[in-house]
Design a protein around this motif. Structure first.
Motif, PDB file in Angstrom:
ATOM      1  N   ALA A 150       0.828  -1.208   0.000  1.00  0.00           N
ATOM      2  CA  ALA A 150       0.000   0.000   0.000  1.00  0.00           C
ATOM      3  C   ALA A 150       0.863   1.260   0.000  1.00  0.00           C
ATOM      4  O   ALA A 150       1.889   1.335   0.677  1.00  0.00           O
ATOM      5  N   ALA A 151       0.420   2.255  -0.749  1.00  0.00           N
ATOM      6  CA  ALA A 151       1.172   3.504  -0.880  1.00  0.00           C
ATOM      7  C   ALA A 151       1.336   4.220   0.451  1.00  0.00           C
ATOM      8  O   ALA A 151       2.314   4.947   0.663  1.00  0.00           O
ATOM      9  N   ASP A 152       0.368   4.037   1.362  1.00  0.00           N
ATOM     10  CA  ASP A 152       0.453   4.714   2.657  1.00  0.00           C
ATOM     11  C   ASP A 152       1.054   3.820   3.747  1.00  0.00           C
ATOM     12  O   ASP A 152       0.970   4.135   4.932  1.00  0.00           O
ATOM     13  N   ALA A 153       1.672   2.710   3.355  1.00  0.00           N
ATOM     14  CA  ALA A 153       2.276   1.800   4.339  1.00  0.00           C
ATOM     15  C   ALA A 153       3.395   2.504   5.099  1.00  0.00           C
ATOM     16  O   ALA A 153       4.207   3.220   4.512  1.00  0.00           O
ATOM     17  N   ASP A 154       3.421   2.316   6.406  1.00  0.00           N
ATOM     18  CA  ASP A 154       4.463   2.880   7.259  1.00  0.00           C
ATOM     19  C   ASP A 154       5.655   1.918   7.235  1.00  0.00           C
ATOM     20  O   ASP A 154       5.696   0.927   7.968  1.00  0.00           O
ATOM     21  N   ILE A 155       6.628   2.227   6.374  1.00  0.00           N
ATOM     22  CA  ILE A 155       7.774   1.331   6.180  1.00  0.00           C
ATOM     23  C   ILE A 155       8.573   1.163   7.467  1.00  0.00           C
ATOM     24  O   ILE A 155       9.014   0.055   7.805  1.00  0.00           O
ATOM     25  N   THR A 179      10.554 -23.190  11.981  1.00  0.00           N
ATOM     26  CA  THR A 179      10.330 -23.774  10.656  1.00  0.00           C
ATOM     27  C   THR A 179      10.014 -22.665   9.662  1.00  0.00           C
ATOM     28  O   THR A 179       9.601 -21.564  10.041  1.00  0.00           O
ATOM     29  N   GLY A 180      10.189 -22.973   8.393  1.00  0.00           N
ATOM     30  CA  GLY A 180       9.844 -22.018   7.353  1.00  0.00           C
ATOM     31  C   GLY A 180       8.381 -21.620   7.426  1.00  0.00           C
ATOM     32  O   GLY A 180       8.031 -20.450   7.211  1.00  0.00           O
ATOM     33  N   ALA A 181       7.516 -22.586   7.737  1.00  0.00           N
ATOM     34  CA  ALA A 181       6.083 -22.304   7.837  1.00  0.00           C
ATOM     35  C   ALA A 181       5.796 -21.323   8.968  1.00  0.00           C
ATOM     36  O   ALA A 181       4.954 -20.426   8.836  1.00  0.00           O
ATOM     37  N   ALA A 182       6.503 -21.472  10.095  1.00  0.00           N
ATOM     38  CA  ALA A 182       6.294 -20.565  11.226  1.00  0.00           C
ATOM     39  C   ALA A 182       6.736 -19.151  10.874  1.00  0.00           C
ATOM     40  O   ALA A 182       6.077 -18.170  11.227  1.00  0.00           O
ATOM     41  N   VAL A 183       7.869 -19.036  10.178  1.00  0.00           N
ATOM     42  CA  VAL A 183       8.357 -17.714   9.775  1.00  0.00           C
ATOM     43  C   VAL A 183       7.375 -17.081   8.798  1.00  0.00           C
ATOM     44  O   VAL A 183       7.045 -15.893   8.911  1.00  0.00           O
ATOM     45  N   GLU A 184       6.874 -17.869   7.855  1.00  0.00           N
ATOM     46  CA  GLU A 184       5.947 -17.310   6.866  1.00  0.00           C
ATOM     47  C   GLU A 184       4.637 -16.881   7.523  1.00  0.00           C
ATOM     48  O   GLU A 184       4.059 -15.854   7.135  1.00  0.00           O
ATOM     49  N   ARG A 185       4.158 -17.614   8.521  1.00  0.00           N
ATOM     50  CA  ARG A 185       2.948 -17.204   9.234  1.00  0.00           C
ATOM     51  C   ARG A 185       3.163 -15.873   9.939  1.00  0.00           C
ATOM     52  O   ARG A 185       2.303 -14.991   9.923  1.00  0.00           O
ATOM     53  N   PHE A 186       4.329 -15.742  10.563  1.00  0.00           N
ATOM     54  CA  PHE A 186       4.664 -14.488  11.245  1.00  0.00           C
ATOM     55  C   PHE A 186       4.701 -13.330  10.257  1.00  0.00           C
ATOM     56  O   PHE A 186       4.101 -12.273  10.483  1.00  0.00           O
ATOM     57  N   VAL A 187       5.411 -13.520   9.144  1.00  0.00           N
ATOM     58  CA  VAL A 187       5.530 -12.464   8.132  1.00  0.00           C
ATOM     59  C   VAL A 187       4.158 -12.084   7.595  1.00  0.00           C
ATOM     60  O   VAL A 187       3.823 -10.899   7.477  1.00  0.00           O
ATOM     61  N   ALA A 188       3.355 -13.078   7.273  1.00  0.00           N
ATOM     62  CA  ALA A 188       2.028 -12.817   6.715  1.00  0.00           C
ATOM     63  C   ALA A 188       1.174 -12.003   7.678  1.00  0.00           C
ATOM     64  O   ALA A 188       0.426 -11.102   7.264  1.00  0.00           O
ATOM     65  N   ALA A 189       1.279 -12.285   8.970  1.00  0.00           N
ATOM     66  CA  ALA A 189       0.504 -11.544   9.962  1.00  0.00           C
ATOM     67  C   ALA A 189       0.936 -10.082  10.017  1.00  0.00           C
ATOM     68  O   ALA A 189       0.106  -9.180  10.133  1.00  0.00           O
ATOM     69  N   SER A 192      -0.094  -8.302   6.496  1.00  0.00           N
ATOM     70  CA  SER A 192      -1.402  -8.629   5.909  1.00  0.00           C
ATOM     71  C   SER A 192      -2.209  -7.404   5.499  1.00  0.00           C
ATOM     72  O   SER A 192      -2.910  -7.436   4.485  1.00  0.00           O
ATOM     73  N   ASP A 193      -2.116  -6.319   6.249  1.00  0.00           N
ATOM     74  CA  ASP A 193      -2.915  -5.135   5.932  1.00  0.00           C
ATOM     75  C   ASP A 193      -2.298  -4.254   4.853  1.00  0.00           C
ATOM     76  O   ASP A 193      -2.942  -3.305   4.404  1.00  0.00           O
ATOM     77  N   THR A 194      -1.089  -4.544   4.449  1.00  0.00           N
ATOM     78  CA  THR A 194      -0.398  -3.649   3.520  1.00  0.00           C
ATOM     79  C   THR A 194      -0.140  -4.261   2.150  1.00  0.00           C
ATOM     80  O   THR A 194       0.131  -3.539   1.194  1.00  0.00           O
TER      81      THR A 194
END
Length: 200
Positions: A150-155, A179-189, A192-194
């Motif tokens: 998103a253009a207004d994402a707070d980097i 695990t890779g799955a745990a890291v990806e879940r964290f990143v996605a969370a 997710s809004d941006t």
């Protein structure tokens, strides 16, 4: 230990030995004797290349930070490819690999090391985290410019969340790396809004 042992590229061999000691015994086990024993050389070899042990540790941290900087540069080339979550998951796994994670508490608990790192480079007291922060922030900025975030994402806030949370996720030595799955879940969370869209 024989004093006549010749080390080709002694500095690098001592750095590699320090990595192995850190990974096996943790920061408390990292002494000049442990490093030279691991490298298979006399203790005097270390002091021929470094003024003291903190000088050795300073160069070790800066060397490993430079390696991370090179790896982080590769993250920028991923902007616009794959998914943002996949790229960030891969980046965090590299940036918080076993050696960087083992070095962080070393910096935290050695005041003289932090002081020397600060003198050696801006923000040097947290050299490893600084490389991770710069890499993630630059990548997110590139993705925002491409319209995938998103253009207004707070980097700055996203970066802080990813680096701080990633650090916590990877630092539990007893349980081993996530695990890779745990890291990806964290990143996605976190993102997710941006995140705007996936590549077609």
């Amino acid at each position: 230990m024989p004093t006549g042992v010749h080390l080709r590229d002694a500095r690098q061999q001592l750095f590699d030995a320090a990595d192995r000691v850190l990974l096996r015994d943790g920061p408390n086990g990292l002494t000049s004797r442990a490093v030279t024993d691991e490298a298979g050389c006399a203790k005097g070899v270390l002091h021929r290349h470094f003024t003291d042990f903190d000088d050795f540790l300073t160069d070790l941290v800066l060397d490993r930070a430079a390696q991370l900087e090179a790896q982080a540069g590769e993250l920028r080339t991923c902007a616009g490819t794959d998914t943002v979550a996949t790229n960030l998951t891969r980046a965090l796994t590299i940036l918080f690999g076993p050696v960087p994670v083992a070095i962080l508490p070393l910096i935290t608990f050695r005041d003289e090391l932090r002081a020397r790192l600060r003198r050696a480079r801006p923000g040097g007291g947290t050299a490893i985290l600084a490389e991770a922060t710069t890499a993630i922030s630059t990548y997110l900025t590139d993705e925002r410019a491409l319209g995938r975030i998103a253009a207004d994402a707070d980097i700055d806030s996203l970066t802080l969340s990813l680096v701080g949370g990633g650090h916590l996720l990877f630092t539990d030595r007893d349980l081993g790396p996530p695990t890779g799955a745990a890291v990806e879940r964290f990143v996605a969370a976190v993102i997710s809004d941006t995140v705007r869209r996936r590549p077609t």
